[in-house]
Write an enzyme that holds these catalytic residues in place. Sequence first.
Site, PDB file in Angstrom:
ATOM      1  N   LYS A 245      99.169  48.980  42.073  1.00 11.56           N
ATOM      2  CA  LYS A 245      97.830  49.190  41.336  1.00 11.56           C
ATOM      3  C   LYS A 245      98.095  50.312  40.209  1.00 11.56           C
ATOM      4  CE  LYS A 245      92.837  49.595  41.266  1.00 11.56           C
ATOM      5  NZ  LYS A 245      91.547  49.724  42.227  1.00 11.56           N
TER       6      LYS A 245
ATOM      7  N   SER B 219      88.091  46.439  41.464  1.00 11.61           N
ATOM      8  CA  SER B 219      88.633  46.530  40.519  1.00 11.61           C
ATOM      9  C   SER B 219      90.416  46.340  40.645  1.00 11.61           C
ATOM     10  CB  SER B 219      88.573  48.203  40.227  1.00 11.61           C
ATOM     11  OG  SER B 219      89.247  48.976  41.346  1.00 11.61           O
TER      12      SER B 219
ATOM     13  N   SER C 152      86.971  47.294  46.058  1.00 10.20           N
ATOM     14  CA  SER C 152      87.890  47.234  45.168  1.00 10.20           C
ATOM     15  C   SER C 152      88.965  46.490  45.515  1.00 10.20           C
ATOM     16  CB  SER C 152      88.346  48.175  44.427  1.00 10.20           C
ATOM     17  OG  SER C 152      87.096  48.367  43.105  1.00 10.20           O
TER      18      SER C 152
END
Lengths: 490, 95, 484
Positions: free
Chosen positions: A79, A154, A178
Site C-alpha cells: 500500500k 482505503s 481499511s
Amino acid sequence: MQLTDLTALELGAAIKSRACSVEEAVRASLARIAALDGRIGAFITVCEQEALQEARRVQRGIDDGSLTHPLAGVPMALKDNLSTRGVRTTCGSRMLEGYVPTFDATVVERLRALGAVCVGKTNMDEFAMGSSTETSYFHPTRNPFDPARVPGGSSGGSAAAVAAREVPYALGSDTGGSIRQPASFCGVTGLKPTYGAVSRYGLIAYASSLDQIGPLCRDALDAAAVHAAIAGADARDATSVQAPPLPPLGAPDLAGLCVGIPEEYLGEGLDPQVRARVLDCAQTLRELGAQVERCSMPALRAAIPAYYVLASAEASSNLSRYDGIKYGYRAAPRPDGEEDLTGLYARTRSEGFGREVKRRVLLGTFALCSGYYDAYYAKAQRARALIRASFDEALARFDALLGPTAPTTAFPLGERLDDPLQMYLGDIYTVSVNLAGLPGLSIPCGADAQGLPVGAQLIAAPFGEGTLLRIAAAYQAATGHHRRAPKEVG
Amino acid sequence: MKVTRELVDSVAHLARLDLDAAEREAALRDLTRILDYVDALSALDTDGVQPMSHALRLQNVLRADEPAPSMAAQDVLQNAPERKDGCFLAPRAVE
Amino acid sequence: MTAYEMVVGLEVHVELATRTKLFCACSAAFGGAPNTHCCPVCSGMPGALPVLNRRVVDLAIATGLALGCRITRHTQFDRKNYFYPDLPKAYQISQLYMPICRGGSVQIDVGGARKDVRIHEIHMEEDAGKLVHDPWTDRTMADYNRCGVPLLEIVSEPDMRSPEEVVAYLEKLRATLQYLGVSDCKMQEGSLRADVNLSVRPVGSEALGTRTEMKNLNSFKAIARAVAGEFRRQVELLQDGRAVRQETRRWDDNKDTSFAMRSKEDAQDYRYFPEPDLPPLVIDEAWIERVRASLPELAEAKIARFQRDMGLSERDARALTAEKPLCDLFEQTAACCARPKDAANWVMGEVRAALKARGLAPDALTLAPEALARIVLLTAQGSLARDGAREALQAAMDASPDAPLDVDAFARAHGLLLARDDGACERAVREALQAFPAEVARCRAGEEKLVGFLVGQAMKRMPGRGDPRRVSELLREALRAPDA
C-alpha cells in the site's frame, strides 16, 4: 495453471523446488499488471526495474541457501502509505506526489530481508481516509468483480491487486476497516492484526492509536505466513510488542470453539443477502464443530461517532506536518511576490489535500479545540473505553465473534462520494475493532445475486490472531468461496 | 451543536486551510451533518469511565541514552522544495 | 501616590545533559553543521515514531527530588499543536495534563532574608529547531539540529517581588541543576532560558494584576534589568490611568527596553491531546528510590559539610557553593593541598578576580585544581610571595586543560621562588648595611622609618627572590648587634 493463479505459499514452494525462478514469478506478476491494471487501477507505482533487479538478488540468496523463507522470491505489493526507500510513497495524495522516503518501513525491511520482491505500490484513499479508494489523487481503483463498482477502501488497490491475481499478496493498513472492508468487497482474505502486533514505523500515519498494518491474501494460510513474517516488537515503535508465535493452524475441525454473533452486527442497515451469507458461514462453523451463539453488545452503537471523532482528531495533528517546507507539495509563489508563512501553509495545504482529507482535518481540529475537547474528544475516549470493556466481556465468553465485515457488497463508483455520513456508516462493523485494538479477519463467504463477494468478519481477543486464522483455515478447507476468481478481468 | 460560518472559519484557520466560498458552504453542511450524528455520544452514560488514549495496556517503553549515527544532511533535505546552505528555506517567519 | 510591588514568576527551560535526543538516538550535543544531527524522527518525516529516552525521565525525577517536588506516578506526554517552521512535526511533544513533577520549592537568600519560591510544576518536552534570517533572500533558514533535544520546563509560582529575588532564584536553581548534572545551564548556548511573567499591584493588595510575558533574556543581568524595566513600564502605565495589556514582550538589552511582539492575529489554541505514539509512564517507588540513591550531594549538604569538616564560615561556604564550577575547583584543590581555608580564600578571591578581569563566566574556567593546590601550598609555606603567586595563577589559567601548569618549574624558571636560605639573605643584608652607613647610624639612633628603606635595599640585592619577612628579621637582628 498459470503462476499468477498460485497462492503465495504455493508460489514460494514452486520457487524453492526450482519449478520456476524468482524472475519468472516476478515477470508473471508484472505481465499481469501490464495486461490488467489499465482497467483495474490497483497500482500508483509499478517498480518493474527495481523488482527485476531484486529478483536476481533474491534468486542468488535462494541458490546459496541464505534465503529459505517460504515467501522468498514471491512477488508482492505494498500500500502506498508504507515507506519504501528510493521509491516514491504518495499516500494517494497530491501532497506527497513526489515524496521519496529515505528509509524503509519496518515491515518492508522485514519482508525484503526474507526475500520478498515488491512489484509496486498500490492505490488507496488519500491518507487512508475513505472506504472506496475513490479519494485517491491519482485515479479510482475498480473492483475486479465489477469494474463499475468500488473495491472498498482505503486499501482498495491492495485488495483489487490480489483479487485480480496481479500479486499473490499485498500489505494494507487498517484504521477503521481499511483492510477488512476492501477484502470483503474484493473476495480476498484480509487480516487486521492486534494493535501493537506489527510495527507502525514507516507507515505514514492517519490515526496513530488505531492504525495497524496487515496482509491481504488469497487464503488464511498465506495470511498466517505473511503476518508471522511482519509481526514482532520493533525498537523504533514504542507501541509495538512481541506477541507469542502463531500456533500451527492444524486441526481441520473447530471442536471446542465458542463463537458469538452480536445482535448489533445483524441489525438495521444490513443488506439481507449479506446477512444470509454470514448466517450460512455461522452454520458451516457449527458443522465444523464450533458452538455458535447470539450475544448482545449495546456499547457498539457509539463506535462510529467515537471513531470519527478520535481518528479525525489524531489525523488533524498527524497531517499538520505537510506544510510545504520539508517535503511534498508546495503551492506556487504568489504572483505579486509577497509571501507570508501562514499564507504559504494554507495555500499548500488547501491545494495539496483533497476534499475528504480536509473534511476530516476540520472535524478533528474542531474536536480538539479548547471549548469542545471535553464534549467531543474526551467523550469519545470514554466511549472507546466502554467499547473495549464490552469486547473484553464478550471475548471472555467466546473465543471469537462473527458478523458481516460490511453492511453491503461493493457499491457503484461515485454513489457515496458526496455523502460522507453514508460513507462513514459503511464502517459500522469494523471501526469498533480498531477502537478496542483487537485482531479482525475478513474472509469471503459467498456472493450476492450479482456475484459480488460477501465478507464475514471474525474478531478475537488481543493477540488472538491464531484463533482467527485457525477458524478461517478450517472454513476455507471446507468451502470454496475464497477460490472464486473475478471473471470480468480473467 | 450549532455549526456557524465563524466556527468553520476559525477551525479552518487553526488547521491552516484556505476554503473558497463553495468549500466553506460544503464544510458547514458536512460538519453540521456529521456533528449532528456525533452528538449521539452525549446521550451515552460515561460517568466514572476513564478516557482511553491507547489501545494497548503498555507502559514504560524506553530506550537507553545511546547515540546512533544521524542521517547525512543531504538526505534530510532530499525532499525539501527549497533549501540553502544545508537548511530548509521558508518564507520569513515573523516574530 | 500609590506604592506598587512587582509579582514575578519564571518559566525556566533547561536543556538536559543527555547524550541523545528525547525521542531518537541523534546526538544532543550543541553545534554541528546545519541538519547533521537529524534523523527521520527529529526532522518530522512521515512515518517516523518517537521512543522515549530513559535518562530524561531519570533526570526529571532527580530534579523533582532535589527541589522537593511530588513525582507524578502515572504520567504521559501530550501533543501541543501549532504551525511554525522550527517545529517540523507541527506539534511539540510536551506534558500538559500530567507533568512529571508538581510542588516543591527553591530556597533563596536575599539580604540575609530567607524565602521559599514555590515550584508550580516541572514537565518534560522537546526543543525546537533554530531559525536564522537570511538577508540575501529575506527568507528564513531552518536547522533541525536542536529539534528533539530534551528540555525540562520549570515553572515557578509568582512568588518573587524584586529583581534581586529573581536573580537569587535563578542562581540557586542553576547551581542545583549543575550539581545534579542535569544540565550545564549555559545561557550563551541556550541550555538555560528564562521567560519572565510579571505583573504589578498596589502594595498590600492580594489581587494579581494583568501580567506580561518577557522573552529573549540572555543573561541574569539582562533578566534583572528587564524585570526592573518592565516594573517601571507597568507602574507608569497605571499611574497614567492606562491599563497593562496581556501580551508577550521581547527584551532588547542594548536599548534597555522591551517591545510588544507582533501580536498573533488570533488567540492560540494548541489543541493538546495525549500523545498516541508513546505509552504512558508509570513511575513506582523503586524507580524513585533508584534515582534518589544516585543523587549527588547538593548545595545545602555541602554548606553544612564545609562548615563541619573544613572549618569554613557559613558565609564562605554559601559563597563557594553558589557556583558549581568554583565549588568543584575548591573541593578538588582542598583535597590536593589539605588546606581548605586557604583554598577557599584563593578561589573566592584571586580566582574569581582573575575570571572577572578576563570577562569569563565560571563555567569557562579551565584551571587545573592540582596547579592551584600547589600555588596555595607554596604561598602558605612562604615559598611564593603574593605577586609571584598571582603570576603563577595567571599562567596556570592560561595553560590548556590537557597540559596543566607545572607550578614549581614555572616559579623556578621565572625566579619567583622566595630564597629560604639564610645565607643569601644575610649576604644581602650585610651588603645593604655596608652601602648605607649613615642611614644605619640614624636607624640605630631610633629613626624607625629607615628600617623599611634598608629592607628595600636588601631586597634589591636579591631581586624577586627575597622573603621580605625573613630579610626584615635578619636586618633588625643586625641593627641590634653592636657592630655590623
